[in-house]
Design a protein around this motif. Structure first.
Motif, PDB file in Angstrom:
ATOM      1  N   HIS A  54      87.411  57.603 -58.527  1.00 14.50           N
ATOM      2  CA  HIS A  54      86.297  57.239 -59.399  1.00 14.50           C
ATOM      3  C   HIS A  54      86.598  57.656 -60.842  1.00 14.50           C
ATOM      4  O   HIS A  54      86.776  58.837 -61.127  1.00 14.50           O
ATOM      5  CB  HIS A  54      85.006  57.891 -58.913  1.00 14.50           C
ATOM      6  N   PHE A  55      86.585  56.670 -61.735  1.00 17.85           N
ATOM      7  CA  PHE A  55      86.926  56.875 -63.147  1.00 17.85           C
ATOM      8  C   PHE A  55      85.858  56.332 -64.081  1.00 17.85           C
ATOM      9  O   PHE A  55      85.742  56.753 -65.222  1.00 17.85           O
ATOM     10  CB  PHE A  55      88.279  56.196 -63.414  1.00 17.85           C
ATOM     11  N   THR A  56      85.016  55.398 -63.597  1.00 22.72           N
ATOM     12  CA  THR A  56      84.235  54.550 -64.492  1.00 22.72           C
ATOM     13  C   THR A  56      82.814  55.036 -64.799  1.00 22.72           C
ATOM     14  O   THR A  56      82.114  54.377 -65.564  1.00 22.72           O
ATOM     15  CB  THR A  56      84.144  53.121 -63.907  1.00 22.72           C
ATOM     16  N   SER A  57      82.369  56.170 -64.247  1.00 21.08           N
ATOM     17  CA  SER A  57      80.995  56.614 -64.506  1.00 21.08           C
ATOM     18  C   SER A  57      80.903  58.122 -64.745  1.00 21.08           C
ATOM     19  O   SER A  57      80.205  58.833 -64.011  1.00 21.08           O
ATOM     20  CB  SER A  57      80.082  56.221 -63.329  1.00 21.08           C
ATOM     21  N   PRO A  58      81.568  58.643 -65.761  1.00 24.08           N
ATOM     22  CA  PRO A  58      81.563  60.096 -65.974  1.00 24.08           C
ATOM     23  C   PRO A  58      80.237  60.642 -66.489  1.00 24.08           C
ATOM     24  O   PRO A  58      80.023  61.850 -66.454  1.00 24.08           O
ATOM     25  CB  PRO A  58      82.673  60.298 -67.010  1.00 24.08           C
ATOM     26  N   ILE A  59      79.330  59.778 -66.964  1.00 29.53           N
ATOM     27  CA  ILE A  59      78.015  60.256 -67.378  1.00 29.53           C
ATOM     28  C   ILE A  59      77.218  60.711 -66.164  1.00 29.53           C
ATOM     29  O   ILE A  59      76.456  61.669 -66.234  1.00 29.53           O
ATOM     30  CB  ILE A  59      77.229  59.159 -68.139  1.00 29.53           C
ATOM     31  N   ALA A 105     101.511  58.676 -60.033  1.00 28.11           N
ATOM     32  CA  ALA A 105     102.840  58.548 -60.641  1.00 28.11           C
ATOM     33  C   ALA A 105     103.192  59.780 -61.476  1.00 28.11           C
ATOM     34  O   ALA A 105     104.361  60.187 -61.532  1.00 28.11           O
ATOM     35  CB  ALA A 105     102.894  57.290 -61.513  1.00 28.11           C
ATOM     36  N   GLU A 106     102.191  60.381 -62.106  1.00 26.75           N
ATOM     37  CA  GLU A 106     102.416  61.570 -62.930  1.00 26.75           C
ATOM     38  C   GLU A 106     102.392  62.862 -62.113  1.00 26.75           C
ATOM     39  O   GLU A 106     102.516  63.949 -62.665  1.00 26.75           O
ATOM     40  CB  GLU A 106     101.358  61.646 -64.035  1.00 26.75           C
ATOM     41  N   LYS A 107     102.171  62.710 -60.786  1.00 28.88           N
ATOM     42  CA  LYS A 107     102.070  63.880 -59.886  1.00 28.88           C
ATOM     43  C   LYS A 107     100.988  64.850 -60.361  1.00 28.88           C
ATOM     44  O   LYS A 107     101.150  66.074 -60.318  1.00 28.88           O
ATOM     45  CB  LYS A 107     103.418  64.596 -59.760  1.00 28.88           C
ATOM     46  N   SER A 108      99.900  64.285 -60.849  1.00 25.80           N
ATOM     47  CA  SER A 108      98.799  65.090 -61.378  1.00 25.80           C
ATOM     48  C   SER A 108      97.741  65.306 -60.299  1.00 25.80           C
ATOM     49  O   SER A 108      97.393  64.379 -59.563  1.00 25.80           O
ATOM     50  CB  SER A 108      98.164  64.383 -62.576  1.00 25.80           C
ATOM     51  N   PRO A 109      97.201  66.528 -60.190  1.00 25.28           N
ATOM     52  CA  PRO A 109      96.088  66.755 -59.256  1.00 25.28           C
ATOM     53  C   PRO A 109      94.885  65.913 -59.678  1.00 25.28           C
ATOM     54  O   PRO A 109      94.634  65.706 -60.863  1.00 25.28           O
ATOM     55  CB  PRO A 109      95.791  68.246 -59.404  1.00 25.28           C
ATOM     56  N   LEU A 110      94.125  65.431 -58.710  1.00 24.67           N
ATOM     57  CA  LEU A 110      92.931  64.641 -58.996  1.00 24.67           C
ATOM     58  C   LEU A 110      92.031  64.642 -57.780  1.00 24.67           C
ATOM     59  O   LEU A 110      92.393  65.170 -56.720  1.00 24.67           O
ATOM     60  CB  LEU A 110      93.283  63.202 -59.381  1.00 24.67           C
ATOM     61  N   LEU A 111      90.852  64.039 -57.910  1.00 20.18           N
ATOM     62  CA  LEU A 111      89.964  63.832 -56.778  1.00 20.18           C
ATOM     63  C   LEU A 111      89.987  62.364 -56.400  1.00 20.18           C
ATOM     64  O   LEU A 111      89.706  61.493 -57.236  1.00 20.18           O
ATOM     65  CB  LEU A 111      88.530  64.259 -57.117  1.00 20.18           C
ATOM     66  N   PHE A 112      90.340  62.075 -55.154  1.00 22.21           N
ATOM     67  CA  PHE A 112      90.316  60.714 -54.640  1.00 22.21           C
ATOM     68  C   PHE A 112      88.943  60.425 -54.034  1.00 22.21           C
ATOM     69  O   PHE A 112      88.247  61.326 -53.557  1.00 22.21           O
ATOM     70  CB  PHE A 112      91.377  60.527 -53.547  1.00 22.21           C
ATOM     71  N   ARG A 113      88.568  59.154 -54.059  1.00 24.14           N
ATOM     72  CA  ARG A 113      87.400  58.701 -53.304  1.00 24.14           C
ATOM     73  C   ARG A 113      87.945  58.208 -51.968  1.00 24.14           C
ATOM     74  O   ARG A 113      88.699  57.239 -51.916  1.00 24.14           O
ATOM     75  CB  ARG A 113      86.669  57.583 -54.046  1.00 24.14           C
ATOM     76  N   GLU A 161      81.720  44.861 -60.913  1.00 26.42           N
ATOM     77  CA  GLU A 161      82.235  45.654 -59.799  1.00 26.42           C
ATOM     78  C   GLU A 161      83.745  45.495 -59.652  1.00 26.42           C
ATOM     79  O   GLU A 161      84.466  46.482 -59.473  1.00 26.42           O
ATOM     80  CB  GLU A 161      81.542  45.248 -58.497  1.00 26.42           C
ATOM     81  N   GLU A 162      84.228  44.260 -59.725  1.00 28.99           N
ATOM     82  CA  GLU A 162      85.670  44.027 -59.567  1.00 28.99           C
ATOM     83  C   GLU A 162      86.462  44.645 -60.717  1.00 28.99           C
ATOM     84  O   GLU A 162      87.535  45.205 -60.510  1.00 28.99           O
ATOM     85  CB  GLU A 162      85.954  42.524 -59.463  1.00 28.99           C
ATOM     86  N   PHE A 163      85.923  44.550 -61.933  1.00 33.48           N
ATOM     87  CA  PHE A 163      86.593  45.173 -63.075  1.00 33.48           C
ATOM     88  C   PHE A 163      86.670  46.691 -62.891  1.00 33.48           C
ATOM     89  O   PHE A 163      87.695  47.320 -63.168  1.00 33.48           O
ATOM     90  CB  PHE A 163      85.841  44.854 -64.373  1.00 33.48           C
ATOM     91  N   MET A 164      85.560  47.284 -62.433  1.00 29.52           N
ATOM     92  CA  MET A 164      85.527  48.735 -62.265  1.00 29.52           C
ATOM     93  C   MET A 164      86.454  49.180 -61.131  1.00 29.52           C
ATOM     94  O   MET A 164      87.135  50.210 -61.241  1.00 29.52           O
ATOM     95  CB  MET A 164      84.098  49.219 -61.998  1.00 29.52           C
ATOM     96  N   ILE A 165      86.494  48.422 -60.045  1.00 30.87           N
ATOM     97  CA  ILE A 165      87.401  48.758 -58.939  1.00 30.87           C
ATOM     98  C   ILE A 165      88.841  48.726 -59.425  1.00 30.87           C
ATOM     99  O   ILE A 165      89.636  49.626 -59.118  1.00 30.87           O
ATOM    100  CB  ILE A 165      87.188  47.776 -57.759  1.00 30.87           C
ATOM    101  N   ILE A 205      86.365  64.744 -63.634  1.00 28.55           N
ATOM    102  CA  ILE A 205      87.614  65.368 -63.185  1.00 28.55           C
ATOM    103  C   ILE A 205      88.788  64.417 -63.393  1.00 28.55           C
ATOM    104  O   ILE A 205      89.866  64.811 -63.875  1.00 28.55           O
ATOM    105  CB  ILE A 205      87.511  65.758 -61.700  1.00 28.55           C
ATOM    106  N   VAL A 206      88.594  63.145 -63.047  1.00 28.13           N
ATOM    107  CA  VAL A 206      89.665  62.153 -63.209  1.00 28.13           C
ATOM    108  C   VAL A 206      89.983  61.944 -64.691  1.00 28.13           C
ATOM    109  O   VAL A 206      91.152  61.813 -65.077  1.00 28.13           O
ATOM    110  CB  VAL A 206      89.276  60.828 -62.518  1.00 28.13           C
ATOM    111  N   HIS A 207      88.971  61.929 -65.552  1.00 31.17           N
ATOM    112  CA  HIS A 207      89.205  61.811 -66.998  1.00 31.17           C
ATOM    113  C   HIS A 207      90.052  62.987 -67.492  1.00 31.17           C
ATOM    114  O   HIS A 207      90.994  62.803 -68.273  1.00 31.17           O
ATOM    115  CB  HIS A 207      87.870  61.779 -67.752  1.00 31.17           C
ATOM    116  N   ARG A 208      89.711  64.184 -67.055  1.00 33.80           N
ATOM    117  CA  ARG A 208      90.485  65.352 -67.472  1.00 33.80           C
ATOM    118  C   ARG A 208      91.922  65.278 -66.968  1.00 33.80           C
ATOM    119  O   ARG A 208      92.859  65.680 -67.674  1.00 33.80           O
ATOM    120  CB  ARG A 208      89.809  66.630 -66.959  1.00 33.80           C
ATOM    121  N   ALA A 209      92.085  64.777 -65.753  1.00 32.71           N
ATOM    122  CA  ALA A 209      93.439  64.627 -65.218  1.00 32.71           C
ATOM    123  C   ALA A 209      94.249  63.636 -66.052  1.00 32.71           C
ATOM    124  O   ALA A 209      95.443  63.851 -66.313  1.00 32.71           O
ATOM    125  CB  ALA A 209      93.379  64.169 -63.756  1.00 32.71           C
ATOM    126  N   LEU A 210      93.606  62.556 -66.501  1.00 36.49           N
ATOM    127  CA  LEU A 210      94.294  61.578 -67.358  1.00 36.49           C
ATOM    128  C   LEU A 210      94.663  62.196 -68.704  1.00 36.49           C
ATOM    129  O   LEU A 210      95.734  61.920 -69.261  1.00 36.49           O
ATOM    130  CB  LEU A 210      93.416  60.344 -67.567  1.00 36.49           C
TER     131      LEU A 210
END
Length: 751
Positions: A556-561, A467-475, A451-455, A568-573
């Motif tokens: 949220h980045f760690t569970s795209p399956i 920092a990249e001024k990229s659109p994304l979805l926040f939790r 959990e701590e690693f994923m957070i 969405i966050v993966h695509r933003a990256l």
């Protein structure tokens, strides 16, 4: 001293995959002293010949298949057994033979057919794996859940889905022995004609519609969760090929491991940690988190993308999973299986000795997990009793993971996220779908470590995109509203605790309250009340912070399956890292972020309700054989119509209706969230200890009715009964006037 042959060494490694270091092999064959030089020479020869692959200090057999694979049917062998070959093969030698084990309900398979199969490694002279059919590729027959009604020509199926009013016809040879009134799952047979009823065959009998085996399927349909994939989605998934290395960073020699529940079928995150060798970061650590690169396979605007967005997330039930993505992706190409190359997006994070992140960067890479571990065995290994799988991994992998976690715990203590203590219960089922037990879900340091690693990885993703001024979805998790805080404050004060007023609320204030209550009889009351004061988390393209985690920026980045938000966050990256490819966020995707956020927040709530309803029904079924038994519990809710009780043994929530509260009238105080007896002045409020008797448990609805026996160890006076068996209640003035008026009307009619 005899040196083993190459065949003997290969056989040993095959039979003992966790004891594959040169030291283990030497010990197994009794090789000592100078003879070890000969052993080393043989191992080098095996490596150069492609039979072995050296990874750090161990030798492993690279010729393995993922547990879910696309297979091509080769046809029957001389013994009549159906054989297959894998279409994805990373070994140097010939692909292994696979025996296909079929069931009576499986479709007929012939040479050249492609199937998605679940593999099990076996030891046999003629084949290396056994496969069971998940589905045949290229076919995606529609399925229906309904009640079977027997007719002269076979039967009819009445769908339980409200949106499907058309019956299905079942011919006599397609009933699978179904009985009249049974709940069944059926599959369309043949093309759907324009005239008459569609035809189907029964593929699974679920028995009584109220039986436990049917519970989750009913909840899925009642809440409108899509549980079958359209043909174009399946076709797109089936056509997917393993991602090539190309411009990706090669992380295949990195000892990443997955750590999941023991029954997990998909693995979308892997990790590794080691001490930081940077002299400027003495005592610090480097943490790698690698996540399955779902964005490579699910591209914007594709059929897979549209269906994933529609579902929003996977839904989990005690007996099944309704996945966001088809098996070909969720259980195969996007699952980080042990020993199989898999595409990933990984983040390297540096933390100092106190666990604070001091730097990070992302890469799009190719990894290969060295082991698929579960929480229990990792914790057991850390506690000094490693099994054969974990023993070789202690020095290089498991201990460094815990060392990094110890540092992260310090940073967590500084940050003070909300620290609720509410044990989670798990419904365990038998193979027949009956509830075997209801247990507290184990909570190890291994869980907290992941959990701590994923957070930390989620924070890194949010910070990079900001920092990249990229659109994304926040939790987003906003702080409690003033009304709920006032209610919590009153509850705390009534229990003798204090929650300060007139200051900006922080999680540390709530933690102080929780810590003060810890170990007291009011601990559960304070934890439940604190949880109820919280707002519900949601997704948003605007950043309002995460109150519960005490973080300013979180995504949220760690569970795209299993979550569309992570995709969405993966695509933003991908878009932010311009040299990663052109499969990032599309302009249309950016325009739709607001609507997407609202939609997937709704689908998340939908899944939560379906999962809760399912658990309620399973618990009601479990308790239905214990009517009349007494149980201990706590008051978990107060309403005008009764009192909700959470039972200690199962965690089930039951209702004590007003008629079962005793002989006196109880007045409901909404502001104080309390009931007060009109005669004795007895009060009933949240958290009080009670003893109740189970009077009703309805598996169909999940309803549980109780009778109150004691509260805080004080007996409740039993209600006197009228002729109809209902408790006598004191009649209010308004009700009395209405009753008198009704009596006068009756009297006039009679006269």
């Amino acid at each position: 001293m005899r040196i083993p042959t190459k065949e003997e060494i290969l056989e040993w490694i095959s039979e003992n995959p966790t004891l594959t270091s040169k030291r283990d092999i030497s010990k197994a064959f009794g090789i000592k002293g100078a003879a070890r030089i000969d052993l080393k020479r043989i191992l080098k020869e095996l490596e150069s010949e492609g039979h072995l692959e050296k990874r750090k200090k161990t030798y492993t057999d690279p010729d393995r298949l993922p547990p879910v694979s696309v297979l091509q049917i080769a046809g029957p062998n001389d013994d009549g057994d159906l054989m297959a070959r894998p279409l994805e093969w990373h070994g140097e030698g010939a692909a292994p033979a696979i025996l296909v084990i079929t069931k009576a309900s499986d479709p007929a398979l012939g040479g050249g057919d492609r199937i998605l199969g679940r593999l099990t490694a076996v030891k046999d002279e003629d084949y290396a794996y056994e496969a069971r059919l998940i589905r045949r590729i290229g076919t995606n027959p529609k399925r229906v859940l309904g009640v079977y009604r027997k007719t002269a020509e076979g039967g009819r199926i009445l769908p339980i889905d409200k949106g499907d009013g058309k019956e299905w016809m079942v011919l006599s040879d397609g009933t699978n022995g179904a009985r009249d009134g049974e709940l069944v799952e059926a599959q369309q047979t043949g093309p759907k004609g324009r005239m008459g009823l569609p035809r189907a065959k029964v593929v699974e009998r679920l028995g009584d519609p109220s039986a436990p085996k049917a519970v989750s399927l009913i909840a899925i349909h009642q809440h409108g969760i899509p549980d079958s994939f359209p043909n174009d989605v399946i076709a797109e998934a089936d056509a997917a090929k393993p991602a090539p290395l190309r411009q990706r960073d090669d992380l295949r020699d990195m000892p990443l491991v997955t750590i999941d529940p023991a029954d997990a079928r998909d693995h979308d995150d892997a990790c590794w940690a080691h001490a930081d060798d940077d002299p400027k970061n003495e005592g610090g650590h480097v943490i790698w988190v690698a996540i399955a690169d779902v964005a490579h396979y699910v591209t914007p605007g594709s059929a897979l993308d549209k269906e994933a967005r529609k579902r929003g997330n996977s839904s989990y039930f005690p007996d099944r999973v309704v996945p966001m993505l088809p098996d070909r992706l969720s259980g195969d190409l996007c699952s980080l299986h042990e020993g199989v190359p898999r595409a990933c997006i990984a983040v390297r994070m540096q933390i100092d000795a106190k666990g604070h992140k001091i730097g990070h960067h992302f890469v799009r890479g190719m990894m290969r997990s060295v082991a698929s571990l579960n929480y229990a065995e990792v914790q057991q290994a850390r506690d000094g009793a490693p099994n054969d799988l974990c023993a070789p991994l202690m020095e290089e992998i498991i201990n460094p993971l815990y060392d990094a976690y110890e540092a992260l715990k310090k940073a967590r203590a500084d940050r003070q996220p909300l620290d609720l203590d509410l044990p989670e219960r798990k419904v365990e089922l038998t193979p027949e779908g009956q509830v075997a037990s209801v247990m507290f879900r184990d909570r190890f340091d291994a869980h907290k470590l992941i959990e701590e690693f994923m957070i930390l990885a989620n924070v890194a993703a949010a910070e990079t995109l900001i920092a990249e001024k990229s659109p994304l979805l926040f939790r987003v998790h906003e702080e409690p509203n003033p009304e709920k805080l006032d209610a919590l404050r009153e509850t705390a004060q009534s229990a003798g605790f204090n929650l300060a007023k007139g200051q900006v609320l922080k999680t540390q204030h709530l933690n102080s309250l929780l810590n003060a209550a810890a170990g007291t009889e009011d601990a559960e009351l304070i934890n439940i009340s604190t949880l109820r004061s919280m707002t519900q988390a949601y997704y948003s393209p605007s950043n309002f912070g995460h109150f519960g985690l005490a973080l300013q920026s979180y995504a949220h980045f760690t569970s795209p399956i299993r979550r569309y938000a992570d995709l969405i966050v993966h695509r933003a990256l991908i878009t932010a890292h311009k040299d990663w490819g052109d499969d990032g966020l599309s302009p249309q995707g950016v325009e739709m972020l607001e609507k997407t956020a609202a939609h997937i927040s709704d689908t998340e709530r939908r899944s939560m309700l379906a999962e809760r309803d399912t658990n309620d029904r399973y618990l009601a079924a479990y308790l239905s054989e214990r009517i009349g038994n007494e149980f201990s519990g706590r008051v978990s809710g107060i309403a005008r119509f009764g009192v909700f009780i959470k039972l200690d043994e199962t965690g089930a929530d039951g209702l004590v209706p007003m008629r079962n509260l005793g002989r006196e009238y109880f007045k409901y105080d909404a502001e104080a969230n309390m009931l007060t007896g009109s005669e004795t002045g007895m009060t009933i409020g949240l958290g009080q200890r009670v003893t109740v008797r189970l009077t009703e448990a309805a598996p169909v609805t999940g309803g549980i009715a109780l009778e109150l026996l004691t509260i805080d160890d004080k007996s409740i006076a039993r209600s006197s009964q009228n002729r109809r068996g209902k408790p006598v209640r004191r009649m209010g003035a308004k009700a009395k006037r209405k009753a008198d008026k009704q009596k006068r009307k009756v009297s006039r009619r009679r006269n």
